[in-house]
Design an enzyme around this catalytic site. Structure first.
Site, mmCIF file in Angstrom:
data_model
loop_
_atom_site.group_PDB
_atom_site.id
_atom_site.type_symbol
_atom_site.label_atom_id
_atom_site.label_comp_id
_atom_site.label_asym_id
_atom_site.label_seq_id
_atom_site.Cartn_x
_atom_site.Cartn_y
_atom_site.Cartn_z
ATOM 1 N N ASN A 112 0.237 -0.625 0.024
ATOM 2 C CA ASN A 112 0.035 -0.212 -0.338
ATOM 3 C C ASN A 112 1.084 1.062 -0.152
ATOM 4 O O ASN A 112 1.217 2.030 -0.726
ATOM 5 C CB ASN A 112 -0.934 0.151 0.869
ATOM 6 N N ASP A 113 1.698 1.291 0.981
ATOM 7 C CA ASP A 113 2.415 2.873 1.342
ATOM 8 C C ASP A 113 3.449 2.839 -0.107
ATOM 9 O O ASP A 113 3.899 3.774 0.115
ATOM 10 C CB ASP A 113 2.293 2.992 2.535
ATOM 11 N N VAL A 114 4.010 1.706 -0.509
ATOM 12 C CA VAL A 114 5.239 1.592 -1.498
ATOM 13 C C VAL A 114 4.634 1.962 -2.520
ATOM 14 O O VAL A 114 5.799 2.143 -3.631
ATOM 15 C CB VAL A 114 5.469 0.667 -0.980
#
Lengths: 109, 471
Positions: free
Chosen positions: B397-399
């Site tokens: 998600n964040d990457v």
């Protein structure tokens, strides 16, 4: 300041300083050349190596007066924890690295 | 004679650590490197037991060997039984054990030193106290990191003004250490002060790790790892022991550099990780304002996706923690092989901090026999996204959050990410629309080219594999 001077004039103190500085440089050099993919196993391997602290625990245990129960118990716990760190650390690292090793055998197929 | 033999075996052990660490730097030699380091350790341990001589040989062999036996069996069992996905918390647990060991050594040596010291030796006392403080901080911090990664402690608990409390606490600990080491405290019971110091340092470890978000845990573990290395170094000072000294410093310095390297991969500074926890301030605000407006997203299903994949030229897979949790590494490899057989070019894009530790994804995928050169690192693959047909984001998600590039207000702004939005189609597999570890919304999910595929990664991939086989 006085203390520091007394310390460095002790036998072998300067040698220790040599060892410390050279080891720091070595540690830095080794890590800088490692590809990111191996960071986790490397962290785990380094984790196992600092388990060398168990030597201190063994010395405590071996020098403890058999009548000093507190020292015996604390020393015993220290030996157990240190061994956990060493054995667990190396086995976990080996399990991680085992996976990287499978590749060459696969290429031969 | 035996003293000479002991020194030689310590020298060999130190060489083994250095060469072992060096060999761990390459995938081909890594495993032998680990074995070499383990051999050095075994040598150092047994030569200490049998050769150490300081006004008399070591006794209590029964206690020593039973301690080693208990520790070895427990450590071996824990290490063999642990799931590959739970590796990070296991490393943290073992790290904590080492820290506790160092703290216990100091605790035993402290009253002994008081008894036997003829003249007050400031440096000797400082060495013991530093070992005590660093060891116990490392222990309690590692335990919190373990509980957090293991999911026992889900929330990032933040006390009000925790930065101020932590700073005051660390000042207090340093002050007390200096006073005790310098013999500035008039006290009848010095051991009591040692216990107070132990308690304060343990509390600091807890408060230090508690507010740090899960995404930063690898950095924290690496930092605590170098802490324990330093604690071992102080032990080496204490006993004039070269094996402990070299081993401790190597880990201390290597761990520190590794920590810095990890921070760089996330484009954050170490102080930012420690003092400015994720998801506070601006992050929380933007997440809630995004939540207020219901944005629409497109959903797809596994049979449509199987067809799409089958007729693609090039597919890039972005694995994340969701894949690890679902234990989907084997089935993703099966899908990759099926697609490769049909002439689809498949690659894996590995973000440096995908999963919970750098290299975590590589370890997992290597476990399921994915070929080493199919795993491409971020810098090399980012240019390729624009030439690929389908990107499959599996539990990451964040990457892949474009906010890191586009939204200066975002807490992850500046973190290098994978440019998955450049691909013709982006498939995002997640269990739900929930936010990732950084606790922020991801604009990628609402884009026109993005299709969401909800469900457990393993279940979804198994469906795709069976669909592919039917095509």
């Amino acid at each position: 300041m006085e203390n520091i001077i007394t310390f460095f004039s002790q036998d072998g103190a300067m040698e220790m300083v040599y060892v410390i500085i050279l080891s720091i440089i070595l540690g830095v050099q080794i890590i800088e050349s490692v590809p990111a993919v191996l960071h986790t196993p490397l962290m785990s391997g380094a984790n196992a190596i600092h388990g060398v602290v168990i030597i201190g625990a063994i010395i405590i245990m071996g020098k403890a007066d058999p009548n000093n129960t507190l020292a015996l118990i604390l020393g015993f716990i220290a030996v157990v924890l240190g061994t956990l760190n060493v054995v667990g650390g190396f086995v976990v690292t080996d399990r991680m690295l085992e996976m990287f090793k499978k590749k060459p055998t696969k290429n031969k197929e | 004679m035996s003293e000479f033999a002991l020194e030689i075996s310590y020298l060999i052990a130190s060489i083994c650590y250095i060469l072992g660490l060096k060999m761990m730097a390459g995938p081909k030699t890594a495993r032998n490197g680990n074995l070499l380091a383990a051999f050095g350790m075994t040598l150092a341990i047994f030569s200490t037991i049998f050769l150490y001589n300081d006004n008399g040989k070591l006794t209590n062999h029964i206690w020593i060997f039973s301690g080693i036996a208990v520790g070895a069996v427990l450590g071996w069992l824990a290490a063999v039984k642990v799931q590959m996905t739970a590796m990070p918390q296991m490393v943290s647990l073992f790290n904590g054990m080492g820290g506790a060991c160092a703290a216990l050594i100091a605790l035993v040596e402290f009253p002994k030193a008081l008894e036997h010291m003829e003249e007050w030796n400031v440096l000797f006392m400082s060495t013991i106290l530093c070992g005590l403080v660093i060891g116990s901080t490392s222990f309690s911090g590692s335990m919190i990191a373990y509980l957090k990664l293991n999911g026992n402690l889900k929330k990032d608990i933040r006390l009000p003004f925790y930065n101020i409390i932590n700073t005051l606490l660390i000042i207090g600990i340093i002050g007390l250490t200096v006073c005790l080491a310098g013999n500035h405290i008039e006290a009848t019971d010095f051991s009591l002060w040692a216990y107070i110091l132990l308690a304060a340092a343990s509390l600091y470890g807890i408060l230090f790790v508690l507010p740090i978000g899960g995404a930063d845990m690898p950095v924290v573990i690496s930092l605590l790892n170098s802490f324990t290395g330093m604690a071992a170094m102080f032990g080496g000072f204490l006993y004039d022991n070269m094996a402990m000294l070299t081993g401790g410093i190597l880990v201390g310095s290597a761990g520190t550099i590794l920590t810095v390297v990890m921070c760089k991969a996330m484009n954050r500074s170490l102080s930012n990780v420690i003092f400015g926890a994720f998801g506070t301030g601006g992050g929380a605000v933007s997440a809630s304002s995004n939540g207020a407006e219901q944005k629409s997203y497109k959903e797809t299903n596994s049979s449509d996706l199987a067809v799409l994949l089958n007729y693609s030229q090039k597919v890039i897979i972005v694995p994340g923690y969701g894949l690890a949790v679902a234990q989907a590494q084997h089935v993703v490899h099966e899908m990759e092989e099926l697609l490769s057989e049909r002439g689809v070019e498949v690659k894996y894009a590995i973000h440096p901090v995908a999963g919970r530790m750098p290299g975590h994804m590589n370890v997992l995928l290597a476990e399921s026999n994915v070929e080493y050169d199919k795993l491409v690192e971020m810098e090399d693959i980012n240019a390729e996204f624009s030439t690929c047909d389908v990107v499959m984001v599996l539990g990451a998600n964040d990457v892949v959050n474009p906010a890191a590039k586009e939204d200066p207000a975002s807490p992850i702004y500046g973190m290098p990410i994978l440019n998955v939005e450049d691909a013709k189609t982006t498939i995002v597999n997640k269990r739900s629309m929930n936010v990732g570890y950084a606790g922020i919304d991801n604009d990628l999910f609402y884009r026109d080219k993005t299709n969401m595929l909800f469900g457990d990664a393993k279940k979804v991939l198994t469906e795709i594999v069976s669909e592919l086989k039917n095509l």
